[in-house]
Enzyme design. Structure first.
Site, mmCIF file in Angstrom:
data_model
loop_
_atom_site.group_PDB
_atom_site.id
_atom_site.type_symbol
_atom_site.label_atom_id
_atom_site.label_comp_id
_atom_site.label_asym_id
_atom_site.label_seq_id
_atom_site.Cartn_x
_atom_site.Cartn_y
_atom_site.Cartn_z
ATOM 1 N N GLN A 390 0.788 -1.156 -0.023
ATOM 2 C CA GLN A 390 -0.033 0.011 -0.069
ATOM 3 C C GLN A 390 0.764 1.281 0.001
ATOM 4 O OE1 GLN A 390 -3.165 0.203 2.844
ATOM 5 N NE2 GLN A 390 -3.764 1.985 2.382
ATOM 6 N N ASP A 391 0.633 2.140 -0.883
ATOM 7 C CA ASP A 391 1.215 3.520 -0.760
ATOM 8 C C ASP A 391 2.877 3.106 -1.362
ATOM 9 O OD1 ASP A 391 -1.171 4.463 -0.055
ATOM 10 O OD2 ASP A 391 -0.224 5.576 1.428
ATOM 11 N N ASP A 412 -3.867 1.850 -3.693
ATOM 12 C CA ASP A 412 -3.188 3.190 -3.839
ATOM 13 C C ASP A 412 -1.785 3.434 -4.201
ATOM 14 O OD1 ASP A 412 -6.031 3.820 -3.165
ATOM 15 O OD2 ASP A 412 -5.573 4.335 -1.127
ATOM 16 N N ARG A 480 -8.593 5.695 -7.698
ATOM 17 C CA ARG A 480 -10.037 6.080 -6.839
ATOM 18 C C ARG A 480 -9.664 7.634 -6.390
ATOM 19 N NH1 ARG A 480 -10.172 3.451 -1.003
ATOM 20 N NH2 ARG A 480 -8.020 3.608 -0.386
#
Length: 574
Positions: A390-391, A412, A480
């Site tokens: 994530q990230d 993301d 998103r």
């Protein structure tokens, strides 16, 4: 007053001689002079007040006109007109902007001392302490950016081309807005953190709105000036292709030839100048006007590295992306903020990275865990890998370019609010935790005037080997909307069937679906079909080549004026 004037005019014009030797005549003369002086003083005051009133009225009208282009016109007008120098300082539209920036600086300084005071409070959690530290850094960088804006406004249309001035001013103000958001985002991980956030929120949000107002006025002024220059020249202005002022002639030749000479060498085995990358960065010169190259020999470097704002024009050059690895494991679940979780953080402007892997091994269960964070303006990466979950890649702010890179992650995994272009890169989703969905991007634009966004051009979007066999169980989307005006464009890329037919996913219900800008242009592959894409107001299939051209490196990040100095391959257009 007129009667008194007429009375003495009558005496003077009567033709009668007055005998000033008599006592009565002397008293009359004294009375005459006294009244004349009084009349002159009254007239002078009246004229002065009138002039001052006219000046004040003109300045206020100019402020009101300038503020009409902003999103917070009442705040804009009230803060500027209440400044004691508004009448003397404001003569032009540019004067209004300069004063607005000066007032904003004062508000930022006030926030700095509030944050500094909070850092001394007892009972703070380690992450709250970290978040406050992030805030202090963001506020300091905001002050630097506003200082640069003031300098650029003073030199407007003299030191640089009009287009460069416009791009630089928009970038600086966009980054200043992002700084305020980054500060507050550090307190979004736990309910306990939000108590501190609430104390900071009023001041940070006010500064963000003031920065937004300055940006809006800058956009209004520069866009008008560019349009007028375009009409005058009778042609469309193209991005200037020139070398940055800070790049020496010697550096230009080296970069053009593809030969780069290392200033220092990092080797874990002790065969270089330093054993760690962090030590080499610490020893590098500050505010360097020429390229400073740190060669990192093959090896695994287990450390967290920050290239601070003062270290400009550094270059990390590895011995091959899979041979030179910088790795760490900080994460939000482990107590860090997202901002501080980065294995490598690049803040100094003009940074170049080549043939290196940036990695965060915290894993899918530890939430946000950044491999590479970049806030460096005019920065570029060539043949680099960014690996995490994530990230993974935090494109924090300013203008950035990635070419022939590999980015791997889950949720993301390309996020932030820079103006970032990824060209000819491989972007692969990997297997996330059970129940999770993969999101390639989460772009964070909060103001429609910001010149920011994530552009994926001529890339290959697919799945890693661990996801491919089970990709039906883990829906993967192009992105998103993290913030209200999220902007992402995917164009001329190959997209496999790993991408869900809907293409994009909601952040929270209807949030930002009307205000975002998500575009797709001339993509190919099993996942590129747009017939089943989301029906949001903000999503569009781009059909105009001129619209798509606006998201190319030449237009979107002004690449014509700086990419050539990197020595990396690039394409400015479609």
């Amino acid at each position: 007053m007129r009667q008194v004037k007429d009375l003495f005019a009558g005496v003077i014009d009567s033709g009668k001689k007055i005998n000033f030797s008599s006592k009565r005549s002397k008293l009359l003369l004294i009375a005459f002079v006294s009244v004349l002086l009084l009349v002159s003083a009254i007239v002078g005051i009246a004229v002065g007040v009138n002039k001052s009133g006219e000046s004040s009225s003109t300045a206020h009208a100019l402020v009101k006109s300038s503020c009409s282009s902003t999103f917070y016109p009442e705040l804009c007008y009230s803060t500027i007109t209440s400044h004691p120098q508004v009448t003397t300082k404001v003569k032009t539209q540019k004067d209004v902007i300069e004063l607005a920036v000066k007032i904003t600086e004062s508000a930022v300084q006030k926030n700095y001392f509030q944050i500094k005071k909070l850092t001394t409070r007892k009972g703070l959690t380690p992450r709250e302490i970290g978040a406050l530290h992030d805030c202090l850094q963001m506020v300091s960088e905001t002050l630097e950016e506003l200082g640069e804006v003031t300098k650029d406004l003073e030199e407007y249309r003299t030191k640089k081309s009009l287009r460069q001035h416009a791009n630089d001013l928009k970038t600086l103000m966009s980054s200043a807005i992002t700084d305020q958001e980054t500060c507050l985002d550090g307190f979004s991980h736990d309910d306990a953190d939000k108590k501190v956030r609430k104390e900071l929120e009023k001041g940070q949000v006010k500064v963000e709105k003031m920065c937004s107002n300055a940006l809006a006025m800058i956009c209004n002024m520069t866009n008008t000036d560019l349009a007028n220059e375009n009409k005058l020249n009778g042609r469309n202005l193209k991005e200037e292709e020139e070398w940055p002022e800070w790049l020496s002639a010697g550096d230009r030749k080296l970069l053009q030839s593809g030969t780069v000479r290392a200033n220092v060498v990092v080797a874990a085995d002790g065969s270089g100048n330093y054993k760690t990358v962090a030590a080499a960065v610490a020893a590098a010169p500050s505010k360097s006007s020429s390229r400073y190259v740190i060669r990192i020999k093959a090896g695994v470097y287990r450390e967290n590295v920050v290239v601070p704002k003062a270290k400009t024009n550094l270059m990390f050059m590895g011995d091959g992306r899979r041979n030179t690895i910088i790795t760490g494991s900080r994460s939000v679940k482990g107590g860090s903020t997202t901002f501080d979780s980065a294995t490598v953080a690049i803040e100094g402007d003009g940074f170049l990275g080549r043939d290196i892997t940036f990695q965060n091994t915290a894993g899918a269960s530890n939430h946000q865990a950044v491999a590479l964070r970049v806030g460096s303006d005019l920065s570029a990466f060539y043949q680099c890998d960014m690996l995490a979950y994530q990230d993974t890649l935090y494109v924090h702010k300013n203008r950035q370019f990635y070419i022939n890179c590999l980015v791997v992650g889950t949720v993301d995994f390309i996020f932030g609010n820079a103006a970032a272009v990824l060209q000819d890169c491989d972007i692969h989703a990997r297997r996330p935790n059970s129940g999770q969905k993969n999101m390639l991007t989460a772009q964070g634009r909060t103001d429609p005037n910001q010149n920011t966004g994530i552009v994926i051009q001529k890339c290959r979007i697919g799945a890693t080997s661990d996801l491919k066999p089970v990709q039906g169980s883990f829906p993967t989307y192009l992105g998103r909307p993290w913030k209200q005006y999220s902007r992402t464009v995917v164009m001329q890329s190959s997209i496999t069937n790993v991408i869900h037919p809907a293409g994009w996913f909601e952040w929270d219900g209807n949030f930002a679906l009307d205000t975002l800008y998500y575009g797709e242009y001339q993509n190919t592959g099993a996942g590129a079909a747009t017939s089943s894409r989301v029906k949001w107001k903000g999503f569009k299939v781009i059909t105009s080549s001129s619209e798509a051209q606006g998201f190319t490196p030449g237009s979107f990040i002004g690449g014509g004026s700086w990419l050539r100095n990197t020595g990396f391959p690039f394409s400015l257009g479609l």
